[in-house]
Design a protein around this motif. Structure first.
Motif, PDB file in Angstrom:
ATOM      1  N   GLY A 321      38.038  27.816  46.640  1.00  0.00           N
ATOM      2  CA  GLY A 321      38.355  29.542  47.769  1.00  0.00           C
ATOM      3  C   GLY A 321      38.843  29.884  47.288  1.00  0.00           C
ATOM      4  O   GLY A 321      39.579  31.035  48.144  1.00  0.00           O
ATOM      5  N   VAL A 322      39.335  29.955  46.362  1.00  0.00           N
ATOM      6  CA  VAL A 322      40.397  30.534  45.710  1.00  0.00           C
ATOM      7  C   VAL A 322      39.398  32.316  45.394  1.00  0.00           C
ATOM      8  O   VAL A 322      38.852  32.454  44.589  1.00  0.00           O
ATOM      9  CB  VAL A 322      41.267  30.541  44.712  1.00  0.00           C
ATOM     10  N   ALA A 323      39.762  33.397  46.148  1.00  0.00           N
ATOM     11  CA  ALA A 323      38.753  34.485  46.282  1.00  0.00           C
ATOM     12  C   ALA A 323      39.698  35.300  46.419  1.00  0.00           C
ATOM     13  O   ALA A 323      39.809  37.095  47.126  1.00  0.00           O
ATOM     14  CB  ALA A 323      38.183  34.547  47.632  1.00  0.00           C
ATOM     15  N   SER A 324      40.740  36.179  45.429  1.00  0.00           N
ATOM     16  CA  SER A 324      41.679  37.314  45.490  1.00  0.00           C
ATOM     17  C   SER A 324      40.429  38.586  44.863  1.00  0.00           C
ATOM     18  O   SER A 324      40.047  38.001  43.872  1.00  0.00           O
ATOM     19  CB  SER A 324      42.931  37.403  44.522  1.00  0.00           C
ATOM     20  N   PRO A 325      41.587  39.710  44.678  1.00  0.00           N
ATOM     21  CA  PRO A 325      40.996  41.083  43.945  1.00  0.00           C
ATOM     22  C   PRO A 325      41.027  40.663  42.433  1.00  0.00           C
ATOM     23  O   PRO A 325      39.807  40.660  41.547  1.00  0.00           O
ATOM     24  CB  PRO A 325      41.461  41.942  44.398  1.00  0.00           C
ATOM     25  N   GLU A 326      41.853  39.812  41.659  1.00  0.00           N
ATOM     26  CA  GLU A 326      42.598  39.638  40.795  1.00  0.00           C
ATOM     27  C   GLU A 326      40.820  38.847  40.017  1.00  0.00           C
ATOM     28  O   GLU A 326      40.125  38.851  39.117  1.00  0.00           O
ATOM     29  CB  GLU A 326      43.741  39.017  40.750  1.00  0.00           C
ATOM     30  N   LEU A 327      40.732  37.577  40.205  1.00  0.00           N
ATOM     31  CA  LEU A 327      39.737  36.710  39.958  1.00  0.00           C
ATOM     32  C   LEU A 327      38.379  37.043  40.383  1.00  0.00           C
ATOM     33  O   LEU A 327      37.547  37.018  39.509  1.00  0.00           O
ATOM     34  CB  LEU A 327      39.833  35.370  41.152  1.00  0.00           C
ATOM     35  N   ARG A 328      38.254  38.145  41.322  1.00  0.00           N
ATOM     36  CA  ARG A 328      36.808  38.640  41.167  1.00  0.00           C
ATOM     37  C   ARG A 328      36.713  39.513  40.311  1.00  0.00           C
ATOM     38  O   ARG A 328      35.451  40.414  39.712  1.00  0.00           O
ATOM     39  CB  ARG A 328      36.208  39.568  42.828  1.00  0.00           C
ATOM     40  N   GLY A 329      37.889  40.131  39.682  1.00  0.00           N
ATOM     41  CA  GLY A 329      37.275  41.742  39.240  1.00  0.00           C
ATOM     42  C   GLY A 329      37.338  40.887  37.386  1.00  0.00           C
ATOM     43  O   GLY A 329      36.319  40.823  37.235  1.00  0.00           O
ATOM     44  N   LEU A 330      38.032  39.463  37.326  1.00  0.00           N
ATOM     45  CA  LEU A 330      37.871  38.267  35.698  1.00  0.00           C
ATOM     46  C   LEU A 330      36.113  37.879  36.479  1.00  0.00           C
ATOM     47  O   LEU A 330      35.466  38.379  35.036  1.00  0.00           O
ATOM     48  CB  LEU A 330      38.680  38.231  35.848  1.00  0.00           C
ATOM     49  N   CYS A 331      36.226  37.686  37.034  1.00  0.00           N
ATOM     50  CA  CYS A 331      34.213  37.556  37.554  1.00  0.00           C
ATOM     51  C   CYS A 331      33.404  38.689  36.928  1.00  0.00           C
ATOM     52  O   CYS A 331      32.607  37.788  35.720  1.00  0.00           O
ATOM     53  CB  CYS A 331      34.618  36.128  38.264  1.00  0.00           C
ATOM     54  N   GLU A 332      33.403  39.392  37.843  1.00  0.00           N
ATOM     55  CA  GLU A 332      32.730  40.304  37.134  1.00  0.00           C
ATOM     56  C   GLU A 332      32.794  40.621  35.933  1.00  0.00           C
ATOM     57  O   GLU A 332      31.756  40.932  34.669  1.00  0.00           O
ATOM     58  CB  GLU A 332      32.903  41.353  38.317  1.00  0.00           C
ATOM     59  N   ARG A 333      34.905  40.706  34.734  1.00  0.00           N
ATOM     60  CA  ARG A 333      34.607  41.156  33.701  1.00  0.00           C
ATOM     61  C   ARG A 333      34.188  39.965  32.599  1.00  0.00           C
ATOM     62  O   ARG A 333      33.039  40.598  31.448  1.00  0.00           O
ATOM     63  CB  ARG A 333      35.733  41.123  33.727  1.00  0.00           C
ATOM     64  N   MET A 334      33.347  39.006  32.922  1.00  0.00           N
ATOM     65  CA  MET A 334      32.744  37.819  32.259  1.00  0.00           C
ATOM     66  C   MET A 334      31.613  37.384  32.543  1.00  0.00           C
ATOM     67  O   MET A 334      31.142  36.655  31.914  1.00  0.00           O
ATOM     68  CB  MET A 334      33.716  36.448  32.835  1.00  0.00           C
ATOM     69  N   SER A 335      31.453  38.407  33.902  1.00  0.00           N
ATOM     70  CA  SER A 335      29.468  38.464  33.815  1.00  0.00           C
ATOM     71  C   SER A 335      29.480  37.344  34.548  1.00  0.00           C
ATOM     72  O   SER A 335      28.675  36.527  34.492  1.00  0.00           O
ATOM     73  CB  SER A 335      28.425  38.267  32.822  1.00  0.00           C
ATOM     74  N   MET A 336      30.560  36.883  35.468  1.00  0.00           N
ATOM     75  CA  MET A 336      30.568  35.344  36.178  1.00  0.00           C
ATOM     76  C   MET A 336      29.998  36.001  37.557  1.00  0.00           C
ATOM     77  O   MET A 336      31.189  36.864  38.471  1.00  0.00           O
ATOM     78  CB  MET A 336      31.792  34.525  36.128  1.00  0.00           C
ATOM     79  N   ALA A 337      29.208  35.187  39.149  1.00  0.00           N
ATOM     80  CA  ALA A 337      29.127  35.456  39.916  1.00  0.00           C
ATOM     81  C   ALA A 337      30.652  34.912  40.814  1.00  0.00           C
ATOM     82  O   ALA A 337      30.835  33.641  40.660  1.00  0.00           O
ATOM     83  CB  ALA A 337      28.176  34.957  40.841  1.00  0.00           C
ATOM     84  N   ALA A 338      31.008  35.745  41.886  1.00  0.00           N
ATOM     85  CA  ALA A 338      32.551  34.887  42.259  1.00  0.00           C
ATOM     86  C   ALA A 338      32.149  34.833  43.996  1.00  0.00           C
ATOM     87  O   ALA A 338      33.052  33.851  44.366  1.00  0.00           O
ATOM     88  CB  ALA A 338      33.158  36.447  42.154  1.00  0.00           C
ATOM     89  N   GLN A 339      31.057  34.331  43.763  1.00  0.00           N
ATOM     90  CA  GLN A 339      30.563  33.885  45.499  1.00  0.00           C
ATOM     91  C   GLN A 339      30.784  32.509  44.987  1.00  0.00           C
ATOM     92  O   GLN A 339      30.658  31.767  44.455  1.00  0.00           O
ATOM     93  CB  GLN A 339      29.289  34.234  45.675  1.00  0.00           C
TER      94      GLN A 339
END
Length: 339
Positions: A321-339
């Motif tokens: 359930g960690v959904a911080s902007p930092e983690l979402r941004g990192l997932c995006e840069r790794m081409s991972m879905a952050a949902q």
């Protein structure tokens, strides 16, 4: 520009623009294109099929030093781009022994770069070329480096038995050697075998190799031989990874307490921060785990964004359930879905 701004602010493009976006990492895209080019040029340049090219030994040595430096900084795109021309240049030298000496390190860099951006089959060919060069050079220290490279690709694919066998044979050849760099390479082979035995579920055997590596490192101190970053610090980082792999994250954190990674090559530092993020996630320190993933990305963005370890840690944090902007941004840069 927006992608760069989001990375600097450690958030996602969506957080900045409110619009869905599939990012492209230009450096990683370039690395993957050149990974294919390096593979083709290695296939087209067998050790026995030498073509004379107008390059001098000094030019090749300079270029090889630059490629090694780029790899040490985790600039795999830069290293692979230059390898396209360096591989045939090495093979074209008339001074065959000088060429072989450069090949051991250069093909090792090719192996590491290809592996770290997700091309294990291509990396295997580079490791084989490295082993061929070491065999023709007839140098047991170079052969030890080549064995460690072959073993690394093998272990990456889960083949721990063959990986251990190569390192055992190379270690036996180096035992008692007084050649320059022999102890450093022997110590590194002990670290590699500890990793292989951990994969084979032989924890006691792995501990023995780690203890022997620590004894050698205490004698040699910190060295730069063969770009191994050999020394007590590296032994501590490998022990930390072993403890993580055997389910002891608290011990892993204690093992590296006080270890100063400054001065180590970026390629070694990024592994440290990825392992620290794994340890923090395992003990429930979710915010620290995200912070350490971001530290790994700052040190080596191409490495961190390609890393299976980083992806697994990020997925585990998302599941919790960690959904911080930092983690979402990192997932995006790794081409991972952050949902």
């Amino acid at each position: 520009m927006v992608v760069d701004l989001a990375a600097a602010l450690e958030c996602s493009v969506v957080d900045l623009t409110g619009q869905a976006y599939t990012p492209a990492d230009r450096q990683l895209d370039a690395a993957r294109i050149d990974a294919e080019r390096v593979w083709r040029i290695m296939m087209d340049t067998p050790m026995a099929g030498r073509r004379e090219l107008p390059a001098t030994v000094e030019q090749v040595r300079r270029e090889a030093g630059l490629v090694r430096a780029l790899y040490g900084r985790c600039d795999y795109a830069g290293a692979l781009r230059r390898l396209v021309d360096l591989v045939p240049a090495m093979n074209g030298l008339t001074d065959r022994r000088a060429a072989l000496a450069e090949m051991v390190s250069v093909y090792g860099v090719a192996m590491g770069s290809l592996l770290n951006v997700g091309y294990p089959a291509h990396a295997w060919l580079a490791a084989e070329r490295c082993a061929e060069a070491a065999g023709l050079l007839d140098d047991p220290v170079a052969a030890g480096v080549a064995a460690a490279n072959r073993a690394r690709v093998s272990a990456y694919s889960g083949a721990y038995g063959p990986a251990r066998a190569w390192c055992d044979a190379a270690g036996a050849d180096l035992a008692g050697s007084g050649a320059d760099g022999a102890l450093d390479v022997l110590g590194f082979l002990h670290l590699a075998r500890a990793h292989h035995l951990a994969g084979l579920r032989d924890r006691a055997g792995a501990e023995e190799h780690l203890a022997e590596a620590a004894r050698i490192a205490a004698y040699t101190g910190e060295t730069e031989s063969w770009d191994l970053a050999w020394g007590p610090r590296n032994v501590a980082l490998w022990r930390m990874a072993f403890q993580l792999d055997t389910g002891r994250p608290e011990e892993a954190i204690r093992t590296v307490a006080g270890v100063d990674v400054r001065g180590l090559p970026a390629v070694r530092q990024v592994y440290f921060w990825l392992d620290m993020s794994r340890a923090a996630e395992a003990v429930g320190r979710d915010r620290d785990a995200v912070r350490m993933l971001l530290a790994a990305e700052r040190v080596g963005p191409q490495h961190a964004r390609s890393s299976t370890s980083a992806r697994e840690t990020a997925r585990s944090l998302l599941r919790r359930g960690v959904a911080s902007p930092e983690l979402r941004g990192l997932c995006e840069r790794m081409s991972m879905a952050a949902q």
